[in-house]
Design an enzyme around this catalytic site. Sequence first.
Site, PDB file in Angstrom:
ATOM      1  CG  HIS A   1       4.353  13.966   0.283  1.00 53.41           C
ATOM      2  ND1 HIS A   1       3.171  14.246   0.033  1.00 53.41           N
ATOM      3  CD2 HIS A   1       5.106  13.624  -0.818  1.00 53.41           C
ATOM      4  CE1 HIS A   1       3.011  14.004  -1.519  1.00 53.41           C
ATOM      5  NE2 HIS A   1       4.215  13.666  -1.998  1.00 53.41           N
TER       6      HIS A   1
ATOM      7  CD  GLU B   1       4.633  13.595  -5.691  1.00 48.59           C
ATOM      8  OE1 GLU B   1       4.036  13.705  -6.623  1.00 48.59           O
ATOM      9  OE2 GLU B   1       3.986  13.221  -4.830  1.00 48.59           O
TER      10      GLU B   1
ATOM     11  CG  ASP C   1       1.627  11.791   2.214  1.00 48.57           C
ATOM     12  OD1 ASP C   1       1.646  13.015   1.824  1.00 48.57           O
ATOM     13  OD2 ASP C   1       2.175  11.135   1.226  1.00 48.57           O
TER      14      ASP C   1
HETATM   15  C1  ACM Z   1       5.178   8.846  -5.450  1.00 47.62           C
HETATM   16  O1  ACM Z   1       4.190   8.289  -6.202  1.00 47.62           O
HETATM   17  N1  ACM Z   1       4.899  10.230  -5.083  1.00 47.62           N
HETATM   18  C2  ACM Z   1       6.208   8.317  -5.132  1.00 47.62           C
END
Ligand code: ACM
Length: 617
Positions: free
Chosen positions: A271, A335, A197
């Site tokens: 991420h 995201e 991440d």
């Molecule tokens: C997430 O909680 N961004 C998958």
Amino acid sequence: MRKILILILLALGRQSFAQKSDPYLGIIPAPQSVKKTAGEFRITPETNLLTDSPTNRAVVYLTNYLKKNGLSVSVTDLNTIDKGHAFLKNSIVLATNFKGDMAPEGYELTITTNQATIHGHGAGLFYGVQSLIQLVHNTNPGYATLPCATIKDEPRFPYRGMHLDVVRHYFDINFIKKYLDVMAMYKLNNFHWHLTDDQGWRIQIMKYPKFTEVGSKRAQTKIGDFKGNNNDLYDNTPYEGYYTQDQIRDIVAYAHDRFINIVPEIEMPGHSQAAVAAYPEMSCDPTKTYKVMETWGVSNDVYCPSPTTFKILEDVLREVMELFPGRYIHIGGDECPKATWKASSYCRQLIADSALNNEEGLQSYFVRHMERFINNNGRSMVGWDEILEGGLAPNATVMSWRGEAGGIAAAQQNHDVIMTPGSGGLYFDHKQSGTNQEPLSIGGNAPLSKAYNYNPIPAVLSKEAQKHVIGVQANLWTEYIATPAKAEFMLLPRMLAMAETGWTTEGNKDYKNFSEQRIPHALAMLDAAGYNYRVPEALGTEDTLFNGAKHSIELTPLVEGAKIYYTLDGYAPRETDLQYKEPLIFTIPAGKYIDFQSITITPSGKRSIVKTTRMKN
Ligand code: ACM
């Protein structure tokens, strides 16, 4: 060891009344069918364990469990003995070779006064063993007792998952094993390991050492709630950690022994700030200096959908697939801010050249590219529900986290779906009550009842589309979870609720029975096994206002062996205060009030929050 056994047995012995009155005999998740019969079976040091499959993982697990608890039983290969032999008495029989059908992962457990027998194949036998272990209730040192019963059981869903974010905070392999242990106890079969991440890269990649040399380290970490008041405070302490490939192989084998598949997650295209800090050539602007992210949230520094990025990620996934033998490879996909792609002339050109509509199309282009690679290597891709953006990759399985809409849309397109919505109480980084007594969390409120009551099958789906919902998962993101003790506190007992959702039919689910009859014993077992957990407030306590002259209070602790203490003086109760022993009746003078404040404290010293009833006349 014997001393420990005696302590555990004494602690567990007290609950046999609850076990007797509970239709599920205390088993979590609740089995399909339990028929109680009279009597009990005793496991003693003389008990024989008979099996047609002596090296079976379930057999090894049970013998190790019994040995650890002071009951070393001898194992005999059923193929080598005369089955009519008298010593079939006082035996535990674990059988894999039998006539008749058994659902995948199903088992039958029959306990008579002479014998405990489990029939099951593969994971089914293992789950029969887990149920047997949960049935062990004892009143005497030196032997364990099982209530006589016939249990027929199988899971509702084939995928029952638990996720762990090891990026925001790193957890060592001993903790990962402890996590797998508790998953196995409750028949969960998929560990979703969130390995990369913005804030770190935690898996060793042989071909690209900088992923861990650079990407596994951040210079410091944000203090407190990153959306809160002290936005600019950092701890000035370097933070690092990663798993070597040897450690990962060890974890994969450990999980395999517990019939748990590991779903590794390598996040892309978003991420990925830690990754581009290690390899800036994977970004859209390699001239920029990147660092591993030190605060929470979502970074704009994402991968560029370039041949260089694809080449490195394919090499990474080759090593990942070598390490993890399971079907699923999780590519994240959630995201991914589009700002960097919008500002990139390379990306604008790629959108035009590939006849994509926009940056959402580019996300889909990225994900489809990776899916082709994963499929060509014989595996299946899983992604968070943003992989629907710009069109779903052809064979993808979708994890629906932003509510159920993504899962519904994917199932309607004949894609497999795993439900894990935050709105369904399955984000275990959310707090566990609406009070201000919970530790710092990401927000949201997911009490045990909410996690329990979630049903993964949306009513809007047709019968056919419902079949694509292959299971359920809860997620543990760790921005605000820096220690194993807090991870366990956030996990337990909510994980048991989710496990029941994954295993037990809707018709057999019963929150009152779960929380009042089965959870108290389960928490005592978890305590004895060294787990931390959130202590439920006693039954009968409510943060409430009572108006009237006479008020009665009747409480029951929801952890076996726990005590309840209370105050009437306005101060928070503790173990030096009055102990609640029996129902109380208070008479409140006209115009006055008394605050009844109570706390549950377990034998090991774990404490519930304080509940207050204001009794006012
Ligand atoms: C997430 O909680 N961004 C998958």
